[in-house]
Design an enzyme around this catalytic site. Structure first.
Site, PDB file in Angstrom:
ATOM      1  N   GLY A 255      38.809  52.350  21.856  1.00 38.66           N
ATOM      2  CA  GLY A 255      39.200  52.374  23.261  1.00 38.66           C
ATOM      3  C   GLY A 255      38.752  51.150  24.022  1.00 38.66           C
TER       4      GLY A 255
ATOM      5  CE1 TYR B 244      44.238  58.883  27.898  1.00 37.48           C
ATOM      6  CE2 TYR B 244      45.275  57.383  26.350  1.00 37.48           C
ATOM      7  CZ  TYR B 244      44.440  58.451  26.603  1.00 37.48           C
ATOM      8  OH  TYR B 244      43.798  59.063  25.552  1.00 37.48           O
TER       9      TYR B 244
ATOM     10  CG  ASP C   9      45.567  57.526  21.170  1.00 35.46           C
ATOM     11  OD1 ASP C   9      46.005  58.515  20.561  1.00 35.46           O
ATOM     12  OD2 ASP C   9      44.878  57.620  22.212  1.00 35.46           O
TER      13      ASP C   9
ATOM     14  NE  ARG D  42      40.267  66.835  28.362  1.00 36.19           N
ATOM     15  CZ  ARG D  42      39.141  66.692  27.676  1.00 36.19           C
ATOM     16  NH1 ARG D  42      38.652  67.736  27.008  1.00 36.19           N
ATOM     17  NH2 ARG D  42      38.494  65.537  27.644  1.00 36.19           N
TER      18      ARG D  42
ATOM     19  CG  ASN E 275      39.864  66.692  23.930  1.00 34.53           C
ATOM     20  OD1 ASN E 275      38.858  66.099  23.569  1.00 34.53           O
ATOM     21  ND2 ASN E 275      40.864  66.090  24.571  1.00 34.53           N
TER      22      ASN E 275
END
Length: 297
Positions: free
Chosen positions: A261, A54, A49, A130, A160
């Site tokens: 994560g 990031y 993922d 988002r 989200n």
């Protein structure tokens, strides 16, 4: 490792490795990235993922370095990535303010950059990161449909999103949104009662869960009662507390797909043991009661 079908074109491993912290490793060399992916594969974790944002727009290139160093590795994994957040960093350093952009132009540019950085000709799953208050659902939906038609993206979803955001975008698309990646853990339980999971179950959409261990906070010492229960249950079944916390999510009938994560390889290995955990209804509610701090009504 069990697998889960999000659509007739896409299967993921039942547990996913999240790479949002991959740039925090002291060693981000291609060899180290390759070793980390192979450690995941050894546990049956084949899905990685990512997101363009990031690591300040560096994490995808770090993954790409590892894939380039090991020809053939790309064919053994599925790549999930996300777009839609613009932060004043990396290739968006000229942005004046952090904002969302779900226009067709931004989505297309983002996908091309992701493909280039990761050294691949397609991503298996693209998520809108988002909900965007300025979203033009028709424009965004057409852009996502076009990416699927082009073969650059196998499937699309969101992250989200609340039910109404999901429904709006889906109404403007011909392709099915195959997942919604939302925060869920023993430290983030709202989704179990606020309608998010009920909506996804109604639509037969399997959600992905980011921060399934509460971003590591679950192990900080601040949640002694919950940790004691996790450790007791784990000892009874011969697994680590990490595996029990993940199994708690897997027990839900919505078919939640946890996204680990962590940069800790041992935690990745122990989390995979979650699939061996047997969790009955009362055990699930014992942990839920500790998580919310009170008995259910």
């Amino acid at each position: 490792m069990q697998r889960i079908a999000l659509s007739d074109k896409l299967e993921l491993s039942r547990i996913v490795y999240g790479m949002w912290r991959i740039g925090d490793d002291a060693d981000t060399s291609p060899a180290h990235v390759q070793a980390k992916i192979e450690a995941c594969l050894a546990q049956g974790i084949t899905t990685m993922d990512q997101a363009d944002i990031y690591g300040g727009y560096t994490a995808e290139a770090i993954l790409g370095g590892g894939l380039k160093a090991a020809p053939g590795l790309r064919d053994k994994i599925e790549i999930v990535t996300k777009c839609g957040i613009v932060a004043p960093a990396g290739r968006h350093s000229s942005a004046r303010v952090k904002h969302y952009d779900t226009t067709a132009g931004h989505i297309n540019v983002s996908v091309e950059a992701s493909l280039r950085d990761m050294g691949t000709d397609h991503v298996d799953l693209l998520l809108i990161h988002r909900p965007d208050p300025l979203i033009d659902a028709e424009e965004t939906g057409k852009a996502l449909d076009a990416l699927v038609a082009s073969g650059k993206v196998k499937a699309v979803g969101v992250s989200n999103f609340r039910p109404w955001d999901f429904s709006l975008l889906q109404s403007a698309m011909s392709n099915r949104l195959v997942t919604n990646q939302i925060e869920m853990s023993l430290l983030a339980t709202d989704t179990f009662t606020n309608g998010d999971l009920a909506y996804l179950q109604e639509k037969r959409v399997s959600p992905m869960a980011w921060s399934p261990l509460g971003g590591g906070s679950l192990f900080s010492g601040a949640y002694g009662g919950t940790m004691a229960a996790l450790q007791r249950i784990g000892k009874e079944q011969g697994v680590d507390a990490t595996a029990v916390a993940i199994a708690w999510l897997l027990r839900h009938p919505a078919k939640i797909v946890p996204v680990l994560g962590t940069n800790n390889l041992e935690r990745i290995r122990t989390a995979a043991d979650a699939l061996r955990v047997t969790m009955d209804r009362q055990t699930w509610f014992e942990l839920y009661t500790l998580a919310i701090g009170k008995e259910v009504a």
